[in-house]
Write a protein that holds these residues in place. Structure first.
Motif, PDB file in Angstrom:
ATOM      1  N   ILE A  55      40.437 -19.626   1.453  1.00  0.00           N
ATOM      2  CA  ILE A  55      39.039 -20.058   1.615  1.00  0.00           C
ATOM      3  C   ILE A  55      38.684 -21.083   0.543  1.00  0.00           C
ATOM      4  CG2 ILE A  55      36.631 -19.291   1.658  1.00  0.00           C
ATOM      5  CD1 ILE A  55      38.313 -18.308   4.053  1.00  0.00           C
ATOM      6  N   LYS A  56      39.117 -20.842  -0.674  1.00  0.00           N
ATOM      7  CA  LYS A  56      38.850 -21.801  -1.756  1.00  0.00           C
ATOM      8  C   LYS A  56      39.593 -23.116  -1.508  1.00  0.00           C
ATOM      9  CE  LYS A  56      38.475 -22.472  -6.651  1.00  0.00           C
ATOM     10  NZ  LYS A  56      38.238 -21.842  -7.925  1.00  0.00           N
ATOM     11  N   ILE A  57      40.848 -23.017  -1.086  1.00  0.00           N
ATOM     12  CA  ILE A  57      41.606 -24.238  -0.782  1.00  0.00           C
ATOM     13  C   ILE A  57      40.864 -25.043   0.288  1.00  0.00           C
ATOM     14  CG2 ILE A  57      43.738 -25.190   0.163  1.00  0.00           C
ATOM     15  CD1 ILE A  57      45.152 -22.612  -0.836  1.00  0.00           C
ATOM     16  N   HIS A  58      40.477 -24.373   1.345  1.00  0.00           N
ATOM     17  CA  HIS A  58      39.773 -25.026   2.452  1.00  0.00           C
ATOM     18  C   HIS A  58      38.497 -25.701   1.968  1.00  0.00           C
ATOM     19  CE1 HIS A  58      36.944 -24.940   5.921  1.00  0.00           C
ATOM     20  NE2 HIS A  58      37.985 -25.451   6.539  1.00  0.00           N
ATOM     21  N   HIS A  59      37.730 -24.997   1.186  1.00  0.00           N
ATOM     22  CA  HIS A  59      36.450 -25.530   0.684  1.00  0.00           C
ATOM     23  C   HIS A  59      36.664 -26.814  -0.122  1.00  0.00           C
ATOM     24  CE1 HIS A  59      32.386 -25.602  -0.891  1.00  0.00           C
ATOM     25  NE2 HIS A  59      32.903 -25.689  -2.104  1.00  0.00           N
ATOM     26  N   ILE A  60      37.676 -26.832  -0.951  1.00  0.00           N
ATOM     27  CA  ILE A  60      37.902 -27.973  -1.838  1.00  0.00           C
ATOM     28  C   ILE A  60      38.684 -29.100  -1.167  1.00  0.00           C
ATOM     29  CG2 ILE A  60      39.123 -28.666  -3.958  1.00  0.00           C
ATOM     30  CD1 ILE A  60      38.256 -25.969  -5.156  1.00  0.00           C
ATOM     31  N   CYS A  61      39.600 -28.763  -0.284  1.00  0.00           N
ATOM     32  CA  CYS A  61      40.561 -29.761   0.211  1.00  0.00           C
ATOM     33  C   CYS A  61      40.392 -30.216   1.656  1.00  0.00           C
ATOM     34  CB  CYS A  61      41.972 -29.208   0.052  1.00  0.00           C
ATOM     35  SG  CYS A  61      42.416 -28.809  -1.639  1.00  0.00           S
ATOM     36  N   LYS A  62      39.689 -29.490   2.485  1.00  0.00           N
ATOM     37  CA  LYS A  62      39.730 -29.710   3.932  1.00  0.00           C
ATOM     38  C   LYS A  62      39.410 -31.128   4.393  1.00  0.00           C
ATOM     39  CE  LYS A  62      35.034 -28.469   5.028  1.00  0.00           C
ATOM     40  NZ  LYS A  62      34.243 -28.516   6.201  1.00  0.00           N
ATOM     41  N   ASP A  63      38.626 -31.866   3.641  1.00  0.00           N
ATOM     42  CA  ASP A  63      38.235 -33.205   4.066  1.00  0.00           C
ATOM     43  C   ASP A  63      39.022 -34.326   3.403  1.00  0.00           C
ATOM     44  OD1 ASP A  63      36.207 -32.301   5.821  1.00  0.00           O
ATOM     45  OD2 ASP A  63      34.834 -32.058   4.132  1.00  0.00           O
ATOM     46  N   SER A  64      39.847 -33.986   2.403  1.00  0.00           N
ATOM     47  CA  SER A  64      40.463 -35.071   1.646  1.00  0.00           C
ATOM     48  C   SER A  64      41.945 -34.904   1.335  1.00  0.00           C
ATOM     49  CB  SER A  64      39.707 -35.257   0.329  1.00  0.00           C
ATOM     50  OG  SER A  64      39.712 -34.049  -0.412  1.00  0.00           O
ATOM     51  N   ILE A  65      42.445 -33.680   1.322  1.00  0.00           N
ATOM     52  CA  ILE A  65      43.832 -33.445   0.926  1.00  0.00           C
ATOM     53  C   ILE A  65      44.497 -32.547   1.959  1.00  0.00           C
ATOM     54  CG2 ILE A  65      45.345 -32.451  -0.849  1.00  0.00           C
ATOM     55  CD1 ILE A  65      43.031 -33.099  -2.852  1.00  0.00           C
ATOM     56  N   THR A  66      45.655 -32.954   2.440  1.00  0.00           N
ATOM     57  CA  THR A  66      46.394 -32.158   3.413  1.00  0.00           C
ATOM     58  C   THR A  66      47.044 -30.964   2.723  1.00  0.00           C
ATOM     59  OG1 THR A  66      46.780 -34.087   4.793  1.00  0.00           O
ATOM     60  CG2 THR A  66      48.285 -32.218   5.099  1.00  0.00           C
ATOM     61  N   LEU A  67      46.935 -29.809   3.355  1.00  0.00           N
ATOM     62  CA  LEU A  67      47.539 -28.596   2.823  1.00  0.00           C
ATOM     63  C   LEU A  67      48.813 -28.269   3.581  1.00  0.00           C
ATOM     64  CD1 LEU A  67      47.563 -25.972   1.128  1.00  0.00           C
ATOM     65  CD2 LEU A  67      46.200 -24.936   2.958  1.00  0.00           C
ATOM     66  N   PHE A  68      49.894 -28.053   2.854  1.00  0.00           N
ATOM     67  CA  PHE A  68      51.129 -27.492   3.379  1.00  0.00           C
ATOM     68  C   PHE A  68      51.198 -26.062   2.866  1.00  0.00           C
ATOM     69  CE2 PHE A  68      52.010 -31.916   3.738  1.00  0.00           C
ATOM     70  CZ  PHE A  68      53.016 -32.070   4.674  1.00  0.00           C
ATOM     71  N   GLY A  69      51.227 -25.098   3.754  1.00  0.00           N
ATOM     72  CA  GLY A  69      51.321 -23.708   3.293  1.00  0.00           C
ATOM     73  C   GLY A  69      50.504 -22.816   4.188  1.00  0.00           C
ATOM     74  N   THR A  70      50.210 -21.697   3.808  1.00  0.00           N
ATOM     75  CA  THR A  70      50.514 -20.963   2.602  1.00  0.00           C
ATOM     76  C   THR A  70      51.136 -19.607   2.937  1.00  0.00           C
ATOM     77  OG1 THR A  70      48.289 -20.003   2.574  1.00  0.00           O
ATOM     78  CG2 THR A  70      48.580 -21.985   1.290  1.00  0.00           C
ATOM     79  N   ILE A  71      52.026 -19.604   3.898  1.00  0.00           N
ATOM     80  CA  ILE A  71      52.684 -18.361   4.288  1.00  0.00           C
ATOM     81  C   ILE A  71      53.585 -17.880   3.146  1.00  0.00           C
ATOM     82  CG2 ILE A  71      54.338 -17.311   5.894  1.00  0.00           C
ATOM     83  CD1 ILE A  71      51.930 -17.950   7.444  1.00  0.00           C
ATOM     84  N   ASP A  72      53.516 -16.601   2.839  1.00  0.00           N
ATOM     85  CA  ASP A  72      54.384 -16.008   1.819  1.00  0.00           C
ATOM     86  C   ASP A  72      55.826 -16.060   2.328  1.00  0.00           C
ATOM     87  OD1 ASP A  72      55.895 -14.277   0.223  1.00  0.00           O
ATOM     88  OD2 ASP A  72      54.263 -12.850  -0.016  1.00  0.00           O
ATOM     89  N   PRO A  73      56.703 -16.824   1.657  1.00  0.00           N
ATOM     90  CA  PRO A  73      58.053 -16.996   2.167  1.00  0.00           C
ATOM     91  C   PRO A  73      58.921 -15.737   2.085  1.00  0.00           C
ATOM     92  CG  PRO A  73      57.830 -18.058   0.042  1.00  0.00           C
ATOM     93  CD  PRO A  73      56.464 -17.591   0.438  1.00  0.00           C
ATOM     94  N   SER A  74      58.621 -14.864   1.146  1.00  0.00           N
ATOM     95  CA  SER A  74      59.458 -13.667   0.990  1.00  0.00           C
ATOM     96  C   SER A  74      58.907 -12.477   1.753  1.00  0.00           C
ATOM     97  CB  SER A  74      59.602 -13.319  -0.498  1.00  0.00           C
ATOM     98  OG  SER A  74      60.287 -14.350  -1.166  1.00  0.00           O
ATOM     99  N   ALA A  75      57.742 -11.988   1.349  1.00  0.00           N
ATOM    100  CA  ALA A  75      57.207 -10.753   1.941  1.00  0.00           C
ATOM    101  C   ALA A  75      56.860 -10.909   3.414  1.00  0.00           C
ATOM    102  CB  ALA A  75      55.985 -10.282   1.157  1.00  0.00           C
ATOM    103  N   VAL A  76      56.416 -12.084   3.827  1.00  0.00           N
ATOM    104  CA  VAL A  76      56.021 -12.272   5.225  1.00  0.00           C
ATOM    105  C   VAL A  76      57.161 -12.869   6.046  1.00  0.00           C
ATOM    106  CG1 VAL A  76      54.409 -13.426   6.791  1.00  0.00           C
ATOM    107  CG2 VAL A  76      53.569 -12.433   4.650  1.00  0.00           C
ATOM    108  N   LEU A  77      57.626 -14.058   5.684  1.00  0.00           N
ATOM    109  CA  LEU A  77      58.638 -14.725   6.509  1.00  0.00           C
ATOM    110  C   LEU A  77      60.006 -14.041   6.448  1.00  0.00           C
ATOM    111  CD1 LEU A  77      57.920 -18.539   6.095  1.00  0.00           C
ATOM    112  CD2 LEU A  77      57.625 -17.123   8.123  1.00  0.00           C
ATOM    113  N   ALA A  78      60.489 -13.747   5.262  1.00  0.00           N
ATOM    114  CA  ALA A  78      61.843 -13.203   5.141  1.00  0.00           C
ATOM    115  C   ALA A  78      61.915 -11.704   5.413  1.00  0.00           C
ATOM    116  CB  ALA A  78      62.411 -13.506   3.760  1.00  0.00           C
ATOM    117  N   LEU A  79      60.909 -10.966   4.952  1.00  0.00           N
ATOM    118  CA  LEU A  79      60.990  -9.509   5.031  1.00  0.00           C
ATOM    119  C   LEU A  79      59.990  -8.869   5.992  1.00  0.00           C
ATOM    120  CD1 LEU A  79      61.453  -8.861   1.208  1.00  0.00           C
ATOM    121  CD2 LEU A  79      63.223  -9.007   2.978  1.00  0.00           C
TER     122      LEU A  79
END
Length: 133
Positions: A55-79
């Motif tokens: 939510i904080k990332i979205h508030h600050i970045c949504k109009d000016s900076i592209t976000l790559f992320g933010t899926i947890d690579p270990s606990a979510v994707l791998a495990l």
């Protein structure tokens, strides 16, 4: 951050832009305390960790900076189970649904032992969002 990293990250972004290239900034961990300062680098994109509040990332970045992320690579994707991957992906897509500045991705490197079915579920959910009613 302001003293030791920001000036050099800004310099790198400036050099990339002078060369006609976009600049992406990757920082691991919870970047919430420095997120506003990170925007001063001039980066075109951030690759951020799952530990930073979306939510904080979205508030600050949504109009000016592209976000790559933010899926947890270990606990979510791998495990995690495919259902957990889908749940997290839908959560992120629902937050960023009003911005074209979002690329579904892990917040860091994906472990090599990540099950293919989890990656496939992530791609399927992302490419079919929002689901048909």
């Amino acid at each position: 951050y302001r003293k030791y990293a920001l000036p050099y990250e800004k310099q790198m972004a400036d050099i990339a832009h002078e060369s006609g290239l976009p600049y992406a900034l990757h920082i691991c961990g919870d970047t919430a305390p420095i997120l506003a300062d990170m925007t001063l680098t001039g980066a075109d994109a951030f690759e951020l960790d799952y530990k930073t509040d979306i939510i904080k990332i979205h508030h600050i970045c949504k109009d000016s900076i592209t976000l790559f992320g933010t899926i947890d690579p270990s606990a979510v994707l791998a495990l995690g189970a495919p259902e957990q991957v889908e749940e997290k992906a839908v959560q992120l897509l629902s937050v960023y649904g009003d911005s074209p500045r979002f690329v579904m991705s892990a917040g860091c490197a994906i472990p090599p032992f990540t099950p293919a079915e989890n990656i496939e579920r992530l791609v399927k959910v992302t490419t079919h969002y929002p689901p048909a009613a």
